[in-house]
Design an enzyme around this catalytic site. Structure first.
Site, short mmCIF file in Angstrom:
data_model
loop_
_atom_site.label_atom_id
_atom_site.label_comp_id
_atom_site.label_asym_id
_atom_site.label_seq_id
_atom_site.Cartn_x
_atom_site.Cartn_y
_atom_site.Cartn_z
N LYS A 13 -48.30 7.27 -8.02
CA LYS A 13 -47.53 7.34 -9.27
C LYS A 13 -46.20 6.59 -9.14
O LYS A 13 -45.81 5.85 -10.03
CB LYS A 13 -47.22 8.80 -9.66
CG LYS A 13 -48.45 9.65 -9.86
CD LYS A 13 -48.10 11.04 -10.38
CE LYS A 13 -47.28 11.87 -9.43
NZ LYS A 13 -47.97 12.27 -8.19
N ARG A 160 -41.95 12.04 6.67
CA ARG A 160 -41.35 13.08 5.82
C ARG A 160 -42.06 14.39 6.10
O ARG A 160 -43.28 14.41 6.24
CB ARG A 160 -41.58 12.71 4.34
CG ARG A 160 -40.37 12.18 3.64
CD ARG A 160 -40.70 11.58 2.28
NE ARG A 160 -41.36 12.51 1.37
CZ ARG A 160 -41.76 12.20 0.13
NH1 ARG A 160 -41.56 10.97 -0.33
NH2 ARG A 160 -42.34 13.06 -0.64
P1 AMP Z 1 -42.69 14.35 -5.07
O1 AMP Z 1 -41.79 13.37 -4.45
O2 AMP Z 1 -42.84 14.21 -6.56
O3 AMP Z 1 -44.04 14.40 -4.40
O4 AMP Z 1 -42.02 15.80 -4.86
C1 AMP Z 1 -41.72 16.28 -3.57
C2 AMP Z 1 -41.56 17.80 -3.64
O5 AMP Z 1 -40.49 18.14 -4.53
C3 AMP Z 1 -42.75 18.60 -4.17
O6 AMP Z 1 -43.73 18.85 -3.18
C4 AMP Z 1 -42.08 19.87 -4.67
O7 AMP Z 1 -41.74 20.71 -3.59
C5 AMP Z 1 -40.78 19.33 -5.24
N1 AMP Z 1 -40.95 18.98 -6.68
C6 AMP Z 1 -40.83 17.74 -7.23
N2 AMP Z 1 -41.05 17.79 -8.55
C7 AMP Z 1 -41.34 19.09 -8.86
C8 AMP Z 1 -41.67 19.77 -10.04
N3 AMP Z 1 -41.79 19.11 -11.23
N4 AMP Z 1 -41.91 21.11 -9.98
C9 AMP Z 1 -41.79 21.78 -8.81
N5 AMP Z 1 -41.50 21.19 -7.64
C10 AMP Z 1 -41.27 19.86 -7.65
#
Ligand code: AMP
Length: 215
Positions: A13, A160
């Site tokens: 994404k 990470r």
């Molecule tokens: P991402 O970089 O979008 O994969 O997000 C990394 C982490 O941030 C996720 O695994 C969640 O722990 C937290 N996170 C990001 N966006 C959300 C969301 N919309 N709702 C809840 N947790 C989120």
């Protein structure tokens, strides 16, 4: 143009968002990036979010929703925005729908990037990042020149915490349980564009553009 990017963590994404930002000249609201910024600035929100993120769990809806609500009213969002990694739960989607309805700026499309779980585990397990400059690498698709060292600033690359295999599997379980239902939620609104996310970045990019009707 107001878009939501849906798909499992690691479906690509963020990469597609980079293209869409330029195409429509609108900002991308990535809640994951906002949380990471808070963590590196050691804010209260960052401290709260980190505990959930490191375990691959979702940050509680209340924290995420307030964050996004204040973000979408900022000036740079007046021509639209791309949501990457938000909404991730039905309550988040309902809160977003209600906020955008109040502002009279509904979502135009939901781009749903589909990639099988096995491929996601393979992709994320091979990903490393530079803790100093943020550059990202992949052992198959974007190898660094000198193993374990950033090409740009020579820092030692790290994985990470939330890219570790066990954590990725937990994140996928959470995705299927809590985020996948959003596809049906937005299909009812007739807004979903299903995109095959398997292939090169260029191939997926071309499919996204075609689905959006741009060349
Ligand atoms: P991402 O970089 O979008 O994969 O997000 C990394 C982490 O941030 C996720 O695994 C969640 O722990 C937290 N996170 C990001 N966006 C959300 C969301 N919309 N709702 C809840 N947790 C989120």
């Amino acid at each position: 143009m107001r878009l939501i990017l849906l798909g499992a963590p690691g479906a690509g994404k963020g990469t597609q968002a980079e293209m869409l930002i330029k195409l429509y000249d609108i900002p991308c609201i990535s809640t994951g990036n906002i949380f990471r910024e808070h963590i590196s600035n050691n804010t209260d929100l960052g401290k709260q979010a980190k505990a959930f993120m490191d375990e691959g769990k979702l940050v509680p809806d209340s924290l995420v929703i307030e964050l996004v609500k204040s973000r979408i009213t900022q000036d740079d969002c007046k021509n639209g925005m791309i949501f990457d990694g938000f909404p991730r739960t039905i309550p988040q989607a309902e809160a977003l729908d209600a906020t955008l309805a109040d502002l009279n700026i509904p979502i135009d499309y939901v781009v749903n990037v589909e990639v099988p779980d096995e491929l996601i585990v393979e992709r994320m397990a091979g990903r490393t990042v530079c803790p100093s400059c943020g550059a990202s690498y992949h052992k198959v698709s974007k190898k660094e020149k000198l193993a374990g060292t950033c090409d740009l600033c020579n820092s030692k690359l790290v994985q990470r915490d939330d890219d570790k295999e066990e954590t990725v599997k937990r994140r996928l379980e959470i995705y299927h349980a809590q985020t996948e239902p959003l596809i049906a939620h937005y299909k009812l609104q007739g807004k979903v564009l299903d995109i095959d996310g398997v292939g090169t970045v260029d191939e997926v990019r071309a499919r996204v553009k075609q689905a959006l009707g741009v060349n």
